[in-house]
Design an enzyme around this catalytic site. Sequence first.
Site, PDB file in Angstrom:
ATOM      1  N   LYS A   1     -17.108  -6.720   6.276  1.00  0.00           N
ATOM      2  CA  LYS A   1     -15.854  -7.333   6.724  1.00  0.00           C
ATOM      3  C   LYS A   1     -15.735  -7.240   8.237  1.00  0.00           C
ATOM      4  O   LYS A   1     -16.342  -6.391   8.868  1.00  0.00           O
ATOM      5  CB  LYS A   1     -14.659  -6.638   6.071  1.00  0.00           C
ATOM      6  CG  LYS A   1     -14.522  -6.935   4.595  1.00  0.00           C
ATOM      7  CD  LYS A   1     -13.186  -6.479   4.069  1.00  0.00           C
ATOM      8  CE  LYS A   1     -13.023  -6.899   2.606  1.00  0.00           C
ATOM      9  NZ  LYS A   1     -11.698  -6.537   2.107  1.00  0.00           N
TER      10      LYS A   1
ATOM     11  N   HIS B   1       0.841  -1.206   0.000  1.00  0.00           N
ATOM     12  CA  HIS B   1       0.000   0.000   0.000  1.00  0.00           C
ATOM     13  C   HIS B   1       0.874   1.253   0.000  1.00  0.00           C
ATOM     14  O   HIS B   1       0.607   2.216  -0.729  1.00  0.00           O
ATOM     15  CB  HIS B   1      -0.895   0.049   1.247  1.00  0.00           C
ATOM     16  CG  HIS B   1      -1.930  -1.013   1.325  1.00  0.00           C
ATOM     17  ND1 HIS B   1      -2.064  -1.828   2.427  1.00  0.00           N
ATOM     18  CD2 HIS B   1      -2.894  -1.402   0.452  1.00  0.00           C
ATOM     19  CE1 HIS B   1      -3.066  -2.664   2.231  1.00  0.00           C
ATOM     20  NE2 HIS B   1      -3.579  -2.434   1.041  1.00  0.00           N
TER      21      HIS B   1
ATOM     22  N   SER C   1      -2.892  -7.784   3.039  1.00  0.00           N
ATOM     23  CA  SER C   1      -3.170  -7.559   4.460  1.00  0.00           C
ATOM     24  C   SER C   1      -3.546  -8.864   5.152  1.00  0.00           C
ATOM     25  O   SER C   1      -3.154  -9.097   6.295  1.00  0.00           O
ATOM     26  CB  SER C   1      -4.305  -6.535   4.619  1.00  0.00           C
ATOM     27  OG  SER C   1      -3.893  -5.269   4.167  1.00  0.00           O
TER      28      SER C   1
ATOM     29  N   ARG D   1      -1.843  -6.170  -8.201  1.00  0.00           N
ATOM     30  CA  ARG D   1      -0.768  -7.129  -7.958  1.00  0.00           C
ATOM     31  C   ARG D   1      -0.781  -8.253  -8.976  1.00  0.00           C
ATOM     32  O   ARG D   1       0.252  -8.719  -9.415  1.00  0.00           O
ATOM     33  CB  ARG D   1      -0.900  -7.753  -6.560  1.00  0.00           C
ATOM     34  CG  ARG D   1      -0.720  -6.795  -5.419  1.00  0.00           C
ATOM     35  CD  ARG D   1      -1.088  -7.453  -4.119  1.00  0.00           C
ATOM     36  NE  ARG D   1      -2.499  -7.868  -4.197  1.00  0.00           N
ATOM     37  CZ  ARG D   1      -3.161  -8.506  -3.263  1.00  0.00           C
ATOM     38  NH1 ARG D   1      -2.556  -8.858  -2.158  1.00  0.00           N
ATOM     39  NH2 ARG D   1      -4.425  -8.816  -3.415  1.00  0.00           N
TER      40      ARG D   1
END
Length: 174
Positions: free
Chosen positions: A49, A25, A136, A98
């Site tokens: 979440k 990040h 993460s 990514r």
Amino acid sequence: MMSLQIRKERVAIYPGTFDPVTMGHMDIIQRAAKQFDRLIVAVLNNLSKNPLFSVEERTDLLRQATQDIPNVEVDSFRDLLVNYVRQKDAQVIVRGIRTVTDFEYELQNASINHNLDPDAETIFMMTNPKYSYLSSSVVKEIAHFGGNVSDFVTPEVEQAMKLKFKRMDGEMKP
């Protein structure tokens, strides 16, 4: 006679959960900050979440991590992203990529956002290859089991994770 043309401030939003903020990040934040007059790193309060850190903790950790980047501000939101972009008078949404899987997911989101607001442009930034495996979720799992995450997060985030998992482990023990 010379006319003065006033250039509008170029503002971008880099939205995400940032639970926690990783070096991947930070790579995107540092590079995007060079491209815009102002970069707003916006922590999403995603109700679907179950984050490790509260929105307040995540924004605080991001503020610490970005304190040396003068044109970066940290905020949070819990609205449609396009509404937030309009509210902040931003022109661009920044997303890090990514993998091909990320691209497919982000392309779908960019298309939806563009449909909701044709002025909401999305740019994709490829993550530095040395962080392409980093997420993460992976960082949280490593930290949860006592692994070394110092290469993946800032020292402040590493310390916060240690404290968080220590508290959680203490609460679980009789």
